[in-house]
Design a protein around this motif. Structure first.
Motif, mmCIF file in Angstrom:
data_model
loop_
_atom_site.group_PDB
_atom_site.id
_atom_site.type_symbol
_atom_site.label_atom_id
_atom_site.label_comp_id
_atom_site.label_asym_id
_atom_site.label_seq_id
_atom_site.Cartn_x
_atom_site.Cartn_y
_atom_site.Cartn_z
ATOM 1 N N LEU A 48 -0.274 -6.959 -6.104
ATOM 2 C CA LEU A 48 -0.909 -8.259 -5.952
ATOM 3 C C LEU A 48 -0.265 -8.965 -4.768
ATOM 4 O O LEU A 48 0.955 -8.892 -4.582
ATOM 5 N N GLY A 49 -1.101 -9.640 -3.987
ATOM 6 C CA GLY A 49 -0.597 -10.401 -2.851
ATOM 7 C C GLY A 49 -1.712 -11.222 -2.247
ATOM 8 O O GLY A 49 -2.877 -11.056 -2.598
ATOM 9 N N ARG A 50 -1.348 -12.073 -1.293
ATOM 10 C CA ARG A 50 -2.345 -12.990 -0.733
ATOM 11 C C ARG A 50 -3.059 -12.447 0.492
ATOM 12 O O ARG A 50 -4.089 -12.962 0.887
ATOM 13 N N ASP A 51 -2.512 -11.412 1.126
ATOM 14 C CA ASP A 51 -3.048 -10.904 2.389
ATOM 15 C C ASP A 51 -3.767 -9.575 2.145
ATOM 16 O O ASP A 51 -3.123 -8.551 1.901
ATOM 17 N N GLU A 52 -5.100 -9.600 2.234
ATOM 18 C CA GLU A 52 -5.891 -8.396 1.956
ATOM 19 C C GLU A 52 -5.519 -7.229 2.862
ATOM 20 O O GLU A 52 -5.443 -6.090 2.411
ATOM 21 N N ALA A 53 -5.293 -7.497 4.139
ATOM 22 C CA ALA A 53 -4.949 -6.424 5.078
ATOM 23 C C ALA A 53 -3.595 -5.811 4.725
ATOM 24 O O ALA A 53 -3.434 -4.583 4.744
ATOM 25 N N ALA A 54 -2.628 -6.643 4.371
ATOM 26 C CA ALA A 54 -1.303 -6.131 3.979
ATOM 27 C C ALA A 54 -1.402 -5.330 2.684
ATOM 28 O O ALA A 54 -0.730 -4.295 2.527
ATOM 29 N N LEU A 55 -2.237 -5.785 1.764
ATOM 30 C CA LEU A 55 -2.447 -5.035 0.522
ATOM 31 C C LEU A 55 -3.043 -3.660 0.820
ATOM 32 O O LEU A 55 -2.580 -2.648 0.281
ATOM 33 N N ALA A 56 -4.059 -3.623 1.681
ATOM 34 C CA ALA A 56 -4.694 -2.349 2.025
ATOM 35 C C ALA A 56 -3.695 -1.398 2.677
ATOM 36 O O ALA A 56 -3.654 -0.202 2.348
ATOM 37 N N ARG A 57 -2.878 -1.910 3.591
ATOM 38 C CA ARG A 57 -1.853 -1.069 4.239
ATOM 39 C C ARG A 57 -0.843 -0.548 3.218
ATOM 40 O O ARG A 57 -0.449 0.620 3.266
ATOM 41 N N SER A 58 -0.433 -1.399 2.313
ATOM 42 C CA SER A 58 0.569 -0.994 1.319
ATOM 43 C C SER A 58 0.022 0.042 0.350
ATOM 44 O O SER A 58 0.708 1.000 -0.001
ATOM 45 N N VAL A 59 -1.223 -0.130 -0.069
ATOM 46 C CA VAL A 59 -1.851 0.868 -0.950
ATOM 47 C C VAL A 59 -2.005 2.194 -0.209
ATOM 48 O O VAL A 59 -1.719 3.262 -0.762
ATOM 49 N N ALA A 60 -2.440 2.149 1.054
ATOM 50 C CA ALA A 60 -2.574 3.372 1.854
ATOM 51 C C ALA A 60 -1.229 4.066 2.010
ATOM 52 O O ALA A 60 -1.139 5.297 1.911
ATOM 53 N N ASP A 61 -0.178 3.285 2.220
ATOM 54 C CA ASP A 61 1.166 3.848 2.356
ATOM 55 C C ASP A 61 1.617 4.498 1.054
ATOM 56 O O ASP A 61 2.143 5.623 1.066
ATOM 57 N N SER A 84 0.064 12.413 -5.455
ATOM 58 C CA SER A 84 -0.240 12.715 -6.855
ATOM 59 C C SER A 84 -0.402 11.449 -7.686
ATOM 60 O O SER A 84 -0.782 11.520 -8.854
ATOM 61 N N GLN A 85 -0.126 10.306 -7.062
ATOM 62 C CA GLN A 85 -0.283 9.020 -7.741
ATOM 63 C C GLN A 85 -1.751 8.871 -8.134
ATOM 64 O O GLN A 85 -2.642 8.949 -7.304
ATOM 65 N N THR A 86 -2.012 8.667 -9.424
ATOM 66 C CA THR A 86 -3.399 8.588 -9.875
ATOM 67 C C THR A 86 -4.011 7.210 -9.679
ATOM 68 O O THR A 86 -5.220 7.092 -9.666
ATOM 69 N N ALA A 87 -3.171 6.183 -9.535
ATOM 70 C CA ALA A 87 -3.746 4.855 -9.343
ATOM 71 C C ALA A 87 -2.815 4.002 -8.498
ATOM 72 O O ALA A 87 -1.736 3.646 -8.932
ATOM 73 N N ALA A 88 -3.215 3.758 -7.292
ATOM 74 C CA ALA A 88 -2.568 2.754 -6.455
ATOM 75 C C ALA A 88 -3.685 1.787 -6.101
ATOM 76 O O ALA A 88 -4.643 2.155 -5.439
ATOM 77 N N ALA A 89 -3.588 0.597 -6.597
ATOM 78 C CA ALA A 89 -4.671 -0.375 -6.438
ATOM 79 C C ALA A 89 -4.081 -1.690 -5.961
ATOM 80 O O ALA A 89 -2.865 -1.848 -5.881
ATOM 81 N N SER A 90 -4.976 -2.637 -5.680
ATOM 82 C CA SER A 90 -4.512 -3.957 -5.266
ATOM 83 C C SER A 90 -5.538 -5.011 -5.624
ATOM 84 O O SER A 90 -6.709 -4.700 -5.868
ATOM 85 N N ALA A 91 -5.081 -6.249 -5.626
ATOM 86 C CA ALA A 91 -5.958 -7.399 -5.841
ATOM 87 C C ALA A 91 -5.333 -8.613 -5.160
ATOM 88 O O ALA A 91 -4.105 -8.735 -5.119
#
Length: 155
Positions: free
Chosen positions: A28-41, A48-55
């Motif tokens: 969870l965080g306020r910056d959508e772009a930073a969330l997308a980068r962090s999930v991609a990372d 093998s991580q089955t769920a890396a998500a963000s909101a």
């Protein structure tokens, strides 16, 4: 595990360690772009991580809290833990110059953090319990003149 503030600093390091041990993580965080980068990372480092998500969830906007927790519930099929590392920082000098900044920082770091934690706590208790962890700051542990206002908000 829900990690609020998982796009930088301690939160990002905690999310990495959780994913490394196999936990499913929702950032969870306020910056959508930073969330997308962090999930991609996280996904790249732990394929093998089955769920890396963000909101999106912004401590300055309590109206985002419920929707973010709902999204985390959906992404993780329910969560068992919430870790909060998100906060607002400003220097003592800036806070002394700007009373509105002081109001914002103290509201975010105390009142809104408590409000978010209460919402998360109620969800965890409704499903039988879990873990709720809030990371503070050494500035909140002992008073220090260079960060007196920030420190009081973290205490």
């Amino acid at each position: 595990v829900v990690v609020f503030g998982g796009t930088a600093g301690i939160g990002r390091a905690v999310a990495q360690q959780l994913a490394e041990r196999g936990d499913r993580v929702c950032l969870l965080g306020r910056d959508e772009a930073a969330l997308a980068r962090s999930v991609a990372d996280l996904t790249a480092r732990h394929p093998s991580q089955t769920a890396a998500a963000s909101a999106v969830c912004d401590l300055e906007r309590p109206e985002t809290f419920a929707a973010a927790l709902d999204a985390a519930d959906r992404a993780l099929d329910g969560f068992q833990a919430v870790i909060v590392t998100a906060a607002m920082f400003a220097t003592q000098e800036a806070l002394e110059r700007d009373v509105e900044l002081t109001r914002r920082l103290t509201t975010v770091n105390y009142a809104n953090t408590v409000t978010f934690c209460e919402m998360a706590r109620h969800r965890l208790l409704s499903r039988g319990g879990g873990w709720l962890t809030v990371v503070s700051s050494v500035a909140g542990d002992r008073g220090r003149k260079p960060v007196a206002i920030y420190g009081s908000s973290k205490a």
